[in-house]
Design a protein around this motif. Structure first.
Motif, mmCIF file in Angstrom:
data_model
loop_
_atom_site.group_PDB
_atom_site.id
_atom_site.type_symbol
_atom_site.label_atom_id
_atom_site.label_comp_id
_atom_site.label_asym_id
_atom_site.label_seq_id
_atom_site.Cartn_x
_atom_site.Cartn_y
_atom_site.Cartn_z
ATOM 1 N N UNK A 89 0.835 -1.193 0.000
ATOM 2 C CA UNK A 89 0.000 0.000 0.000
ATOM 3 C C UNK A 89 0.870 1.244 0.000
ATOM 4 N N UNK A 90 0.416 2.244 -0.710
ATOM 5 C CA UNK A 90 1.152 3.496 -0.763
ATOM 6 C C UNK A 90 0.255 4.636 -1.227
ATOM 7 N N UNK A 91 0.807 5.806 -1.222
ATOM 8 C CA UNK A 91 0.109 7.012 -1.648
ATOM 9 C C UNK A 91 0.297 7.151 -3.163
ATOM 10 N N UNK A 92 -0.775 7.045 -3.937
ATOM 11 C CA UNK A 92 -0.613 7.041 -5.394
ATOM 12 C C UNK A 92 -0.048 8.345 -5.951
ATOM 13 N N UNK A 93 -0.388 9.477 -5.381
ATOM 14 C CA UNK A 93 0.146 10.734 -5.906
ATOM 15 C C UNK A 93 1.628 10.891 -5.591
ATOM 16 N N UNK A 94 2.060 10.452 -4.442
ATOM 17 C CA UNK A 94 3.493 10.518 -4.135
ATOM 18 C C UNK A 94 4.268 9.664 -5.131
ATOM 19 N N UNK A 95 3.765 8.481 -5.406
ATOM 20 C CA UNK A 95 4.445 7.604 -6.357
ATOM 21 C C UNK A 95 4.477 8.220 -7.760
ATOM 22 N N UNK A 96 3.368 8.785 -8.203
ATOM 23 C CA UNK A 96 3.345 9.414 -9.524
ATOM 24 C C UNK A 96 4.254 10.631 -9.597
ATOM 25 N N UNK A 97 4.328 11.396 -8.523
ATOM 26 C CA UNK A 97 5.128 12.623 -8.554
ATOM 27 C C UNK A 97 6.611 12.338 -8.736
ATOM 28 N N UNK A 98 7.063 11.154 -8.345
ATOM 29 C CA UNK A 98 8.478 10.822 -8.528
ATOM 30 C C UNK A 98 8.852 10.756 -10.003
ATOM 31 N N UNK A 99 7.866 10.653 -10.878
ATOM 32 C CA UNK A 99 8.126 10.637 -12.318
ATOM 33 C C UNK A 99 8.490 12.020 -12.850
ATOM 34 N N UNK A 100 8.446 13.057 -12.004
ATOM 35 C CA UNK A 100 8.870 14.382 -12.435
ATOM 36 C C UNK A 100 10.363 14.445 -12.692
#
Length: 173
Positions: A89-100
């Motif tokens: 389980x994790x925070x989906x927006x935190x994971x997506x933001x790493x793609x910046x």
């Protein structure tokens, strides 16, 4: 690209279980390592320590190591996500933001704003993305510094500097 809902795998929900509310928040960890971080990263921790915005997404079951270097393009054109040893389980927006910031030199989200698409699909206010960009740049910087990965630390700190200076805030676009 597919998604596996934990409830669809017999016994998986009981094995990993959804986390207690707030248990995935990385700010307490950032606070605990703050003294060992350089000035701009400490400044970002102080900003994050002022509180998270309301309306953050619920934790979801996912890869938890979602970076552009973990995508493969299959011969049939499908995008395949690899490297699942950190699944949970994790925070989906935190994971997506790493793609910046990854891959180095051009961040995937500069070309494909899947963070905004996720907000639209999930019914989230995209104003959250500015806070999440600060969170991801800070977590990435602190993690890379902690493991001694100089190249990754430099990339994350460069991104963090841009965010702190107001030059990289998606909510202003």
């Amino acid at each position: 690209m597919g998604c596996v809902e934990p409830r669809s795998v017999p016994g998986l929900e009981a094995a990993v279980g959804p986390p207690p509310a707030g248990s995935l928040d990385p700010v307490p960890w950032l606070r605990s390592v703050r003294a060992r971080l350089p000035g701009e990263v400490r400044r970002a921790v102080d900003i994050l320590d002022q509180g998270a915005p309301a309306g953050r997404p619920r934790a979801v079951f996912g890869n938890r190591d979602f970076g552009a270097d973990n995508f493969l393009l299959a011969p049939d054109g499908r995008v395949v996500v690899i490297d699942w040893e950190h699944v949970g389980y994790g925070d989906p927006l935190l994971e997506l933001m790493l793609l910046h910031v990854w891959p180095a030199g051009g961040g995937l989200l500069r070309h494909a704003p899947v963070d905004r698409v996720y907000c639209r699909i999930a019914g989230l206010d995209p104003i959250l993305l500015g806070w999440y960009e600060l969170l991801a740049a800070t977590c990435g910087s602190a993690s890379a510094i902690a493991i001694g990965d100089g190249a990754r630390a430099a990339a994350f700190r460069g991104w963090l500097g841009e965010v702190l200076e107001g030059r990289r805030t998606w909510t202003r676009s």
